[in-house]
Design a protein around this motif. Structure first.
Motif, PDB file in Angstrom:
ATOM      1  N   LEU A  16       0.974  -1.242   0.002  1.00  0.00           N
ATOM      2  CA  LEU A  16      -0.140   0.126  -0.075  1.00  0.00           C
ATOM      3  C   LEU A  16       1.050   1.326   0.010  1.00  0.00           C
ATOM      4  N   PHE A  17       2.024   1.212   0.709  1.00  0.00           N
ATOM      5  CA  PHE A  17       3.096   2.472   0.634  1.00  0.00           C
ATOM      6  C   PHE A  17       4.257   2.047   0.834  1.00  0.00           C
TER       7      PHE A  17
ATOM      8  N   GLU B 197      -3.880   8.444   1.537  1.00  0.00           N
ATOM      9  CA  GLU B 197      -3.251   7.765   0.551  1.00  0.00           C
ATOM     10  C   GLU B 197      -3.134   6.391   0.408  1.00  0.00           C
TER      11      GLU B 197
ATOM     12  N   TYR C 208      -6.439   5.126  -0.864  1.00  0.00           N
ATOM     13  CA  TYR C 208      -6.469   5.336  -2.440  1.00  0.00           C
ATOM     14  C   TYR C 208      -5.766   4.174  -2.953  1.00  0.00           C
ATOM     15  N   ASN C 209      -4.586   3.817  -2.264  1.00  0.00           N
ATOM     16  CA  ASN C 209      -3.669   2.784  -3.042  1.00  0.00           C
ATOM     17  C   ASN C 209      -4.439   1.224  -2.595  1.00  0.00           C
ATOM     18  N   GLU C 210      -5.257   1.295  -1.470  1.00  0.00           N
ATOM     19  CA  GLU C 210      -5.836  -0.218  -1.293  1.00  0.00           C
ATOM     20  C   GLU C 210      -6.973  -0.063  -2.376  1.00  0.00           C
TER      21      GLU C 210
ATOM     22  N   ARG D 163      -7.039   0.969  -5.593  1.00  0.00           N
ATOM     23  CA  ARG D 163      -6.388   0.851  -6.651  1.00  0.00           C
ATOM     24  C   ARG D 163      -6.048  -0.744  -6.704  1.00  0.00           C
TER      25      ARG D 163
END
Length: 182
Positions: free
Chosen positions: A80-81, A167, A170-172, A174
């Motif tokens: 995720l980051f 953030e 949002y990454n999850e 995607r």
């Protein structure tokens, strides 16, 4: 520079996590212990023994020390980051020490934007839950406690106010979009 930025961001992010975790402290998808329905299937490890739950930014702070009655370890996971962590446990934990992802499951928080451009949180079914959660097969969100769904929404509203949590969400999102488009 990144180290300094993380030092400055950490206190606010941890407060945000504490608030979201508190919102979800007592509620569960059902009005009773849903783990009894499926023998805690979502807490069982896969064949590798290294499944675990992805942690939100700075959530590893809650797991820096040993917690009595909760055997776990942290694994590096950049899903995720960058610099992310995953908590891997043995399938049981004191409820008050559950990671945020466990408290949300089998839902996740989708970040939406209204017509004014303002972000808001929308709870929805986590597609990763279909392999283990019988609640999803028994009616999905209609079968879940409305208190739980509302708590997930409120936790999401809390999280989207912090740029690091936003953030990660949002990454999850995607990642889940990619998984469901396969």
């Amino acid at each position: 520079m990144a180290v300094v930025m993380n030092m400055l961001a950490k206190p606010g992010a941890v407060r945000t996590l504490e608030e979201a975790r508190e919102i979800l402290r007592e509620v569960t998808p059902l009005k009773k212990n849903c783990g009894r329905l499926c023998d805690a299937a979502c807490c069982q490890s896969d064949e590798s023994g290294e499944n675990g739950m992805l942690l939100f930014p700075f959530e590893e702070t809650f797991y820096e020390k040993t917690i009595e009655g909760f055997p776990f370890h942290l694994a590096d996971d950049d899903t995720l980051f960058k610099g992310g962590k995953r908590l891997v446990c043995e399938g049981t934990c004191p409820r008050e020490h559950r990671p945020l992802a466990c408290r949300l499951f089998p839902l996740h928080i989708r970040v939406m934007v209204d017509e004014n451009g303002d972000a808001y949180a929308k709870p929805e079914i986590d597609p990763r839950g279909w392999w283990c959660c019988p609640i999803l097969e028994q009616g999905g969100m209609r079968a879940m406690s409305s208190d739980f769904i509302e708590a997930v929404r409120l936790a999401g509203e809390c999280l989207i106010k912090n740029v690091h949590m936003l953030e990660a969400l949002y990454n999850e999102q995607r990642l889940l979009n990619e998984l469901t488009s396969l």
